[in-house]
Write a protein that holds these residues in place. Structure first.
Motif, PDB file in Angstrom:
ATOM      1  N   ARG A 131       0.814  -1.216   0.000  1.00  0.00           N
ATOM      2  CA  ARG A 131       0.000   0.000   0.000  1.00  0.00           C
ATOM      3  C   ARG A 131       0.853   1.275   0.000  1.00  0.00           C
ATOM      4  O   ARG A 131       0.373   2.346   0.333  1.00  0.00           O
ATOM      5  N   LYS A 132       2.103   1.179  -0.396  1.00  0.00           N
ATOM      6  CA  LYS A 132       3.002   2.341  -0.484  1.00  0.00           C
ATOM      7  C   LYS A 132       2.782   3.042  -1.821  1.00  0.00           C
ATOM      8  O   LYS A 132       2.620   2.393  -2.850  1.00  0.00           O
ATOM      9  N   VAL A 133       2.802   4.386  -1.789  1.00  0.00           N
ATOM     10  CA  VAL A 133       2.672   5.203  -2.987  1.00  0.00           C
ATOM     11  C   VAL A 133       3.848   6.160  -3.033  1.00  0.00           C
ATOM     12  O   VAL A 133       4.195   6.779  -2.027  1.00  0.00           O
ATOM     13  N   VAL A 134       4.457   6.287  -4.199  1.00  0.00           N
ATOM     14  CA  VAL A 134       5.511   7.277  -4.409  1.00  0.00           C
ATOM     15  C   VAL A 134       5.013   8.233  -5.480  1.00  0.00           C
ATOM     16  O   VAL A 134       4.714   7.815  -6.606  1.00  0.00           O
ATOM     17  N   TYR A 135       4.905   9.513  -5.116  1.00  0.00           N
ATOM     18  CA  TYR A 135       4.525  10.547  -6.081  1.00  0.00           C
ATOM     19  C   TYR A 135       5.798  11.047  -6.734  1.00  0.00           C
ATOM     20  O   TYR A 135       6.675  11.602  -6.068  1.00  0.00           O
ATOM     21  N   LEU A 136       5.910  10.832  -8.027  1.00  0.00           N
ATOM     22  CA  LEU A 136       7.168  11.000  -8.735  1.00  0.00           C
ATOM     23  C   LEU A 136       7.452  12.430  -9.183  1.00  0.00           C
ATOM     24  O   LEU A 136       8.572  12.723  -9.596  1.00  0.00           O
ATOM     25  N   GLY A 137       6.499  13.326  -9.090  1.00  0.00           N
ATOM     26  CA  GLY A 137       6.705  14.702  -9.521  1.00  0.00           C
ATOM     27  C   GLY A 137       7.617  15.495  -8.611  1.00  0.00           C
ATOM     28  O   GLY A 137       8.196  16.496  -9.025  1.00  0.00           O
ATOM     29  N   ALA A 138       7.767  15.061  -7.381  1.00  0.00           N
ATOM     30  CA  ALA A 138       8.571  15.807  -6.413  1.00  0.00           C
ATOM     31  C   ALA A 138      10.071  15.685  -6.663  1.00  0.00           C
ATOM     32  O   ALA A 138      10.855  16.402  -6.060  1.00  0.00           O
ATOM     33  N   PHE A 139      10.473  14.823  -7.566  1.00  0.00           N
ATOM     34  CA  PHE A 139      11.890  14.553  -7.758  1.00  0.00           C
ATOM     35  C   PHE A 139      12.493  15.269  -8.958  1.00  0.00           C
ATOM     36  O   PHE A 139      13.655  15.083  -9.273  1.00  0.00           O
TER      37      PHE A 139
END
Length: 158
Positions: A131-139
């Motif tokens: 249930r982990k989510v990584v929002y990729l726009g922050a990188f």
């Protein structure tokens, strides 16, 4: 023993300053009050706005013996890309972090990850197992594009 001789065991440390203890107690109470206020009112907190998916793809990432990573589109396990050794560092770091959480739970790589392009422009990768989510726009734009291209290469995207 003379009066001016001091026994080594009779040396007393000065007491700990009470004002420091009071200040620490006030700081702890204030911190808890701020956390409760933020949690109950939403003030001072950040959240991800609700949006609907624009494009989604379920992907599996398989480590190869030569150091490359094979990316497969699920459920048909169609080859989407091969990330050669020493390339795609950001994709490798994100996926190793997500895989680590799976390994801690004793789960392998059979269940695919879900890469999603949202209508509001965000891009995320979700692990349905942990249930982990990584929002990729922050990188940054370049790192985001490393994942964004996996949405469209190889065809058949939902």
């Amino acid at each position: 023993m003379l009066d001016n001789d001091i026994a080594p065991d009779s040396h007393q440390e000065p007491p700990f300053p009470r004002y420091a203890l009071y200040f620490a107690g006030i700081l702890i109470v204030f911190s808890i009050a701020l956390a409760v206020t933020g949690r109950s009112t939403g003030y001072g907190t950040t959240s991800v706005a609700k949006s609907t998916p624009l494009m989604e793809r379920e992907l599996r990432f398989l480590d190869q013996s030569d150091g490359s990573i094979q990316v497969l589109a699920a459920p048909e396990n169609r080859d989407v890309a091969t990330l050669p050794p020493g390339t795609s560092g950001f994709v490798r770091v994100v996926m190793r972090g997500l895989a680590r959480h799976r390994k801690l739970r004793g789960v392998g790589d059979a269940v695919p990850f879900r890469l999603t392009q949202w209508r509001d422009g965000r891009l995320s990768i979700f692990d349905p197992v942990t249930r982990k989510v990584v929002y990729l726009g922050a990188f940054g734009k370049r790192d985001r594009q490393a994942f964004a291209r996996l949405l469209t290469i190889g065809g058949s995207v939902r």
